[in-house]
Structure formats: C-alpha cells, structure tokens
Write a protein that holds these residues in place. Structure first.
Motif, short mmCIF file in Angstrom:
data_model
loop_
_atom_site.label_atom_id
_atom_site.label_comp_id
_atom_site.label_asym_id
_atom_site.label_seq_id
_atom_site.Cartn_x
_atom_site.Cartn_y
_atom_site.Cartn_z
N GLN A 128 39.37 81.42 119.51
CA GLN A 128 39.40 80.34 118.68
C GLN A 128 38.74 78.97 119.37
N ARG A 129 37.70 78.46 118.62
CA ARG A 129 37.12 77.49 119.19
C ARG A 129 37.50 75.97 118.81
N LEU A 130 37.71 75.14 119.74
CA LEU A 130 38.41 74.03 119.67
C LEU A 130 37.48 72.78 120.37
N ASP A 131 37.26 71.67 119.51
CA ASP A 131 36.52 70.53 120.00
C ASP A 131 37.65 69.16 119.98
N VAL A 132 37.95 68.81 121.17
CA VAL A 132 39.14 67.87 121.45
C VAL A 132 38.78 66.47 121.39
N ARG A 133 37.37 66.09 121.07
CA ARG A 133 37.05 64.66 121.08
C ARG A 133 37.57 63.99 119.74
N THR A 134 37.10 62.85 119.71
CA THR A 134 37.61 61.96 118.27
C THR A 134 36.94 62.64 116.94
N LEU A 135 37.38 62.23 116.08
CA LEU A 135 36.85 62.84 114.75
C LEU A 135 35.68 62.08 114.42
N ALA A 136 35.40 60.64 114.93
CA ALA A 136 33.98 60.41 114.86
C ALA A 136 32.97 61.08 115.72
N LYS B 256 48.82 81.56 119.74
CA LYS B 256 49.03 81.85 121.23
C LYS B 256 48.33 83.38 121.63
N ASP B 257 48.38 84.17 120.65
CA ASP B 257 47.98 85.46 120.98
C ASP B 257 46.19 85.86 121.27
N LYS B 258 45.52 84.74 120.78
CA LYS B 258 44.14 84.59 120.91
C LYS B 258 43.58 83.46 121.79
N PRO B 259 42.73 83.80 122.62
CA PRO B 259 42.23 82.86 123.46
C PRO B 259 41.46 81.57 122.70
N VAL B 260 41.47 80.37 123.69
CA VAL B 260 40.92 79.20 123.15
C VAL B 260 39.73 78.73 123.96
N ALA B 261 38.61 78.42 123.36
CA ALA B 261 37.69 78.00 123.92
C ALA B 261 37.33 76.51 123.60
#
Length: 131
Positions: free
Chosen positions: A46-54, A84-89
C-alpha cells in the motif's frame, strides 16, 4: 538491613523501567529511493503519502493515497483506508512527517516502510511523478 535492601532494589527497578520506556525502538524500516522504488512495485504494498492535500496535488508517486499525518484524524483515517495484513510504504516531503506517521502506524500493528529523505529525494533522483 533487609528493608533497606528491598527499598534499594525497588528504586533500581523503578528507575530502570523509566529509562527503558524512554528508549522506544522504531519498528519500521527506512529505504533509499531505489530500494523504495523497487519495493513499491509489489502490488500488495500500500502506498501512502502523508503530506498535506495541497502538497499531494502538486505531484506525488503514482497509486498513492493521501492522508495528512498532521490531521487529528490521521490514525482513524488510516485504519479505515489501509489493510493491516499488507505492508505500507509511506513518504512525506523530506522525511520528518513520514517518520512520525511510521511510528503511529507501526504501533497500531502495520508493517511500515519509510522513504528516506522523502519526496524531495524521489524528485531529485528523477523518478516518475504523477500530477
């Protein structure tokens, strides 16, 4: 004498527990750009960007979802959108916020991988960016 020894042992146990609580191990792995790029090719990651929406709107890594780690509902949103059963990058702009997110998610039981130096490093390496 016995009570003094018991008191001393009790104090030492208390102090050691204080210091051990302060040294929490980070339970995630940081990766350089090439490692991260190779790792996210796996469809189960799973790919996750934790920045602001802007920030996300100005450009991001393909196939990422965006959840702002500075939002008070970050943990709740992550639980509703991630498995939770898949890794998060995950990544942020420079790496500071993604380490915060990685700590939060790893404590919640996710297997987490962090992009060292963040999206800035990704761009500097000339990797693909989606608008």
């Amino acid at each position: 004498m016995l009570k003094a020894n018991q008191l001393l042992v009790g104090i030492l146990l208390f102090l050691s527990s204080l210091f051990s609580c302060q040294q929490q191990k980070e339970d995630f792995k940081s990766m350089n750009v090439d490692e991260f790029d190779t790792y996210i090719q796996d469809e189960n990651v799973q790919r996750l960007d934790v920045r602001t929406l802007a920030e996300y709107s100005e450009g991001h890594i393909a196939k990422t979802i965006n959840i702002n780690v500075l939002d008070d509902s970050f943990a709740t949103m992550a639980d509703s959108l991630l498995q939770k059963d898949k890794p998060v990058a995950l990544y942020c702009r420079s790496g500071k916020r993604s380490r915060k997110a990685a700590k939060i998610l790893s404590k919640k039981g996710y297997k987490v991988f962090d992009l060292y130096n963040g999206f800035n490093a990704w761009k500097d390496a000339g990797k693909n960016i989606e608008q």
